[in-house]
Design a protein around this motif. Structure first.
Motif, PDB file in Angstrom:
ATOM      1  N   VAL A 104      12.623   1.661  -5.330  1.00 21.37           N
ATOM      2  CA  VAL A 104      12.041   1.516  -3.997  1.00 21.37           C
ATOM      3  C   VAL A 104      10.638   0.936  -4.090  1.00 21.37           C
ATOM      4  O   VAL A 104      10.257   0.064  -3.308  1.00 21.37           O
ATOM      5  CB  VAL A 104      12.015   2.881  -3.267  1.00 21.37           C
ATOM      6  N   ARG A 105       9.869   1.418  -5.056  1.00 23.57           N
ATOM      7  CA  ARG A 105       8.514   0.897  -5.223  1.00 23.57           C
ATOM      8  C   ARG A 105       8.543  -0.590  -5.550  1.00 23.57           C
ATOM      9  O   ARG A 105       7.798  -1.381  -4.965  1.00 23.57           O
ATOM     10  CB  ARG A 105       7.785   1.668  -6.325  1.00 23.57           C
ATOM     11  N   ARG A 106       9.408  -0.981  -6.498  1.00 24.30           N
ATOM     12  CA  ARG A 106       9.513  -2.398  -6.860  1.00 24.30           C
ATOM     13  C   ARG A 106       9.925  -3.238  -5.665  1.00 24.30           C
ATOM     14  O   ARG A 106       9.364  -4.314  -5.418  1.00 24.30           O
ATOM     15  CB  ARG A 106      10.522  -2.584  -8.003  1.00 24.30           C
ATOM     16  N   MET A 107      10.914  -2.750  -4.895  1.00 28.35           N
ATOM     17  CA  MET A 107      11.393  -3.506  -3.744  1.00 28.35           C
ATOM     18  C   MET A 107      10.297  -3.657  -2.688  1.00 28.35           C
ATOM     19  O   MET A 107      10.116  -4.721  -2.099  1.00 28.35           O
ATOM     20  CB  MET A 107      12.616  -2.819  -3.138  1.00 28.35           C
ATOM     21  N   ASN A 108       9.541  -2.569  -2.464  1.00 29.59           N
ATOM     22  CA  ASN A 108       8.468  -2.637  -1.478  1.00 29.59           C
ATOM     23  C   ASN A 108       7.376  -3.602  -1.908  1.00 29.59           C
ATOM     24  O   ASN A 108       6.847  -4.362  -1.079  1.00 29.59           O
ATOM     25  CB  ASN A 108       7.869  -1.245  -1.248  1.00 29.59           C
ATOM     26  N   VAL A 109       7.009  -3.569  -3.187  1.00 31.83           N
ATOM     27  CA  VAL A 109       5.970  -4.480  -3.682  1.00 31.83           C
ATOM     28  C   VAL A 109       6.430  -5.930  -3.564  1.00 31.83           C
ATOM     29  O   VAL A 109       5.685  -6.802  -3.109  1.00 31.83           O
ATOM     30  CB  VAL A 109       5.603  -4.135  -5.141  1.00 31.83           C
ATOM     31  N   VAL A 110       7.685  -6.184  -3.993  1.00 33.91           N
ATOM     32  CA  VAL A 110       8.215  -7.553  -3.907  1.00 33.91           C
ATOM     33  C   VAL A 110       8.289  -8.007  -2.450  1.00 33.91           C
ATOM     34  O   VAL A 110       7.855  -9.120  -2.114  1.00 33.91           O
ATOM     35  CB  VAL A 110       9.610  -7.638  -4.567  1.00 33.91           C
ATOM     36  N   ALA A 111       8.827  -7.143  -1.557  1.00 29.03           N
ATOM     37  CA  ALA A 111       8.928  -7.504  -0.147  1.00 29.03           C
ATOM     38  C   ALA A 111       7.550  -7.732   0.453  1.00 29.03           C
ATOM     39  O   ALA A 111       7.338  -8.661   1.244  1.00 29.03           O
ATOM     40  CB  ALA A 111       9.668  -6.407   0.627  1.00 29.03           C
ATOM     41  N   GLY A 112       6.577  -6.895   0.081  1.00 31.14           N
ATOM     42  CA  GLY A 112       5.216  -7.067   0.586  1.00 31.14           C
ATOM     43  C   GLY A 112       4.618  -8.391   0.154  1.00 31.14           C
ATOM     44  O   GLY A 112       3.998  -9.103   0.955  1.00 31.14           O
ATOM     45  N   CYS A 113       4.805  -8.738  -1.121  1.00 34.09           N
ATOM     46  CA  CYS A 113       4.300 -10.025  -1.617  1.00 34.09           C
ATOM     47  C   CYS A 113       4.980 -11.195  -0.918  1.00 34.09           C
ATOM     48  O   CYS A 113       4.334 -12.203  -0.602  1.00 34.09           O
ATOM     49  CB  CYS A 113       4.514 -10.120  -3.133  1.00 34.09           C
ATOM     50  N   LEU A 114       6.294 -11.061  -0.676  1.00 37.44           N
ATOM     51  CA  LEU A 114       7.022 -12.127   0.021  1.00 37.44           C
ATOM     52  C   LEU A 114       6.503 -12.296   1.447  1.00 37.44           C
ATOM     53  O   LEU A 114       6.322 -13.425   1.928  1.00 37.44           O
ATOM     54  CB  LEU A 114       8.513 -11.822   0.029  1.00 37.44           C
TER      55      LEU A 114
ATOM     56  N   ARG B 205       0.824  -1.215   0.000  1.00 35.14           N
ATOM     57  CA  ARG B 205       0.000   0.000   0.000  1.00 35.14           C
ATOM     58  C   ARG B 205       0.857   1.264   0.000  1.00 35.14           C
ATOM     59  O   ARG B 205       0.514   2.272  -0.618  1.00 35.14           O
ATOM     60  CB  ARG B 205      -0.919  -0.016   1.219  1.00 35.14           C
ATOM     61  N   ASN B 206       1.982   1.199   0.708  1.00 36.88           N
ATOM     62  CA  ASN B 206       2.877   2.355   0.797  1.00 36.88           C
ATOM     63  C   ASN B 206       4.159   2.130   0.009  1.00 36.88           C
ATOM     64  O   ASN B 206       5.239   2.510   0.440  1.00 36.88           O
ATOM     65  CB  ASN B 206       3.214   2.635   2.267  1.00 36.88           C
ATOM     66  N   ALA B 207       4.016   1.513  -1.157  1.00 37.35           N
ATOM     67  CA  ALA B 207       5.193   1.136  -1.951  1.00 37.35           C
ATOM     68  C   ALA B 207       6.012   2.343  -2.384  1.00 37.35           C
ATOM     69  O   ALA B 207       7.223   2.227  -2.587  1.00 37.35           O
ATOM     70  CB  ALA B 207       4.751   0.336  -3.178  1.00 37.35           C
ATOM     71  N   ASP B 208       5.377   3.492  -2.506  1.00 35.20           N
ATOM     72  CA  ASP B 208       6.096   4.684  -2.950  1.00 35.20           C
ATOM     73  C   ASP B 208       6.779   5.426  -1.809  1.00 35.20           C
ATOM     74  O   ASP B 208       7.469   6.423  -2.039  1.00 35.20           O
ATOM     75  CB  ASP B 208       5.133   5.654  -3.653  1.00 35.20           C
ATOM     76  N   HIS B 209       6.611   4.933  -0.585  1.00 37.33           N
ATOM     77  CA  HIS B 209       7.203   5.598   0.574  1.00 37.33           C
ATOM     78  C   HIS B 209       8.692   5.295   0.642  1.00 37.33           C
ATOM     79  O   HIS B 209       9.099   4.138   0.668  1.00 37.33           O
ATOM     80  CB  HIS B 209       6.520   5.107   1.848  1.00 37.33           C
TER      81      HIS B 209
ATOM     82  N   ARG C 177      23.101   0.839  -3.034  1.00 32.50           N
ATOM     83  CA  ARG C 177      22.027   1.660  -2.485  1.00 32.50           C
ATOM     84  C   ARG C 177      21.727   2.883  -3.343  1.00 32.50           C
ATOM     85  O   ARG C 177      20.608   3.400  -3.304  1.00 32.50           O
ATOM     86  CB  ARG C 177      22.337   2.071  -1.044  1.00 32.50           C
ATOM     87  N   GLY C 178      22.689   3.344  -4.129  1.00 35.59           N
ATOM     88  CA  GLY C 178      22.399   4.460  -5.027  1.00 35.59           C
ATOM     89  C   GLY C 178      21.313   4.097  -6.029  1.00 35.59           C
ATOM     90  O   GLY C 178      20.442   4.912  -6.354  1.00 35.59           O
ATOM     91  N   LEU C 179      21.364   2.862  -6.523  1.00 31.21           N
ATOM     92  CA  LEU C 179      20.335   2.398  -7.460  1.00 31.21           C
ATOM     93  C   LEU C 179      19.020   2.152  -6.744  1.00 31.21           C
ATOM     94  O   LEU C 179      17.944   2.484  -7.237  1.00 31.21           O
ATOM     95  CB  LEU C 179      20.806   1.109  -8.157  1.00 31.21           C
ATOM     96  N   LEU C 180      19.114   1.551  -5.539  1.00 31.19           N
ATOM     97  CA  LEU C 180      17.903   1.177  -4.827  1.00 31.19           C
ATOM     98  C   LEU C 180      17.137   2.376  -4.276  1.00 31.19           C
ATOM     99  O   LEU C 180      15.971   2.258  -3.932  1.00 31.19           O
ATOM    100  CB  LEU C 180      18.248   0.227  -3.669  1.00 31.19           C
ATOM    101  N   LYS C 181      17.806   3.525  -4.188  1.00 30.91           N
ATOM    102  CA  LYS C 181      17.123   4.686  -3.623  1.00 30.91           C
ATOM    103  C   LYS C 181      16.291   5.443  -4.662  1.00 30.91           C
ATOM    104  O   LYS C 181      15.588   6.385  -4.317  1.00 30.91           O
ATOM    105  CB  LYS C 181      18.145   5.639  -2.984  1.00 30.91           C
ATOM    106  N   SER C 182      16.353   5.031  -5.918  1.00 29.76           N
ATOM    107  CA  SER C 182      15.504   5.675  -6.912  1.00 29.76           C
ATOM    108  C   SER C 182      14.042   5.313  -6.619  1.00 29.76           C
ATOM    109  O   SER C 182      13.754   4.211  -6.162  1.00 29.76           O
ATOM    110  CB  SER C 182      15.877   5.219  -8.324  1.00 29.76           C
ATOM    111  N   PRO C 183      13.091   6.233  -6.861  1.00 29.90           N
ATOM    112  CA  PRO C 183      11.679   5.967  -6.540  1.00 29.90           C
ATOM    113  C   PRO C 183      11.146   4.685  -7.172  1.00 29.90           C
ATOM    114  O   PRO C 183      10.422   3.921  -6.521  1.00 29.90           O
ATOM    115  CB  PRO C 183      10.966   7.208  -7.092  1.00 29.90           C
TER     116      PRO C 183
END
Length: 206
Positions: free
Chosen positions: A185-195, A94-98, A176-182
């Motif tokens: 971060v959204r992709r990582m949050n969605v994947v982590a949420g699904c996991l 829900r807060n994937a863009d955070h 982390r420079g790559l992972l901090k792009s919006p």
């Protein structure tokens, strides 16, 4: 010493699997790694490892008795864990863009803040509760363990997650420079949420 090297090896393997299962510790570690790099994340990893010593001690000192006396005790823990995993996963999606580096207790700067966050996140981690209180008695006869056995169990409980978390923190620090792009971060949050939701489903089915 009443437990064999083989028993300890099996237990170490189970700890590796526990580490590889996404949960609150991963979220906390990723948050601190992304916000402050390895320097911000390693105190949290130490705090988690110290907290991981607590659970086997508690299991040996009495929870095994609770489980044996109250058949519904583990069922309650199981359903609490399922609920927590589901809610955490849904919240991440829900807060994937955070952004993970937003101001929060997890990302507060300072070694002591990181250490305290690590202890807190593992003590309140339902995955750890289920593992140490429910699975640990299946590896060892907790009524017969000696002081040496307890030291061996606690040492493994400390070292395995510590090494895993430090490797994860160092890996995130490098990218982390790559992972901090919006978008990342959204992709990582969605994947982590699904996991996380998937872990809750697996716990419910087992």
């Amino acid at each position: 010493m009443t437990i064999s090297p083989y028993d300890l090896l099996l237990y170490a393997g189970a700890l590796v699997i526990l580490f590889m299962t996404p949960g609150p510790v991963w979220v906390a570690l990723l948050a601190r790694s992304l916000s402050g790099g390895f320097q911000a994340a390693w105190p949290l990893a130490i705090g988690v490892a110290v907290g991981d010593i607590l659970w086997p001690l508690v299991a040996v000192l009495g929870v095994a008795w609770l489980v044996s006396e109250f058949a519904g005790f583990m069922d309650v823990l199981k359903y609490v864990a399922i609920l927590v995993f589901m809610l955490m996963g849904a919240a991440l999606i829900r807060n994937a863009d955070h952004a993970l580096d937003a101001n929060s207790r997890l990302t507060r700067p300072g070694m002591w803040a990181g250490f305290v966050a690590g202890v807190a996140v593992i003590i309140g981690n339902p995955k750890a509760v289920l593992f140490y209180m429910g699975v640990l008695p299946g590896f060892f006869d907790l009524s017969a363990v000696t002081v040496i056995d307890m030291i061996a169990i606690c040492t493994l409980s400390f070292i395995v997650p510590l090494v895993g978390n430090l490797v994860l923190a160092a890996s995130v620090d490098r990218v982390r420079g790559l992972l901090k792009s919006p978008a990342a971060v959204r992709r990582m949050n969605v994947v982590a949420g699904c996991l996380l939701i998937g872990v809750g489903v697996v716990i419910g089915l087992t």
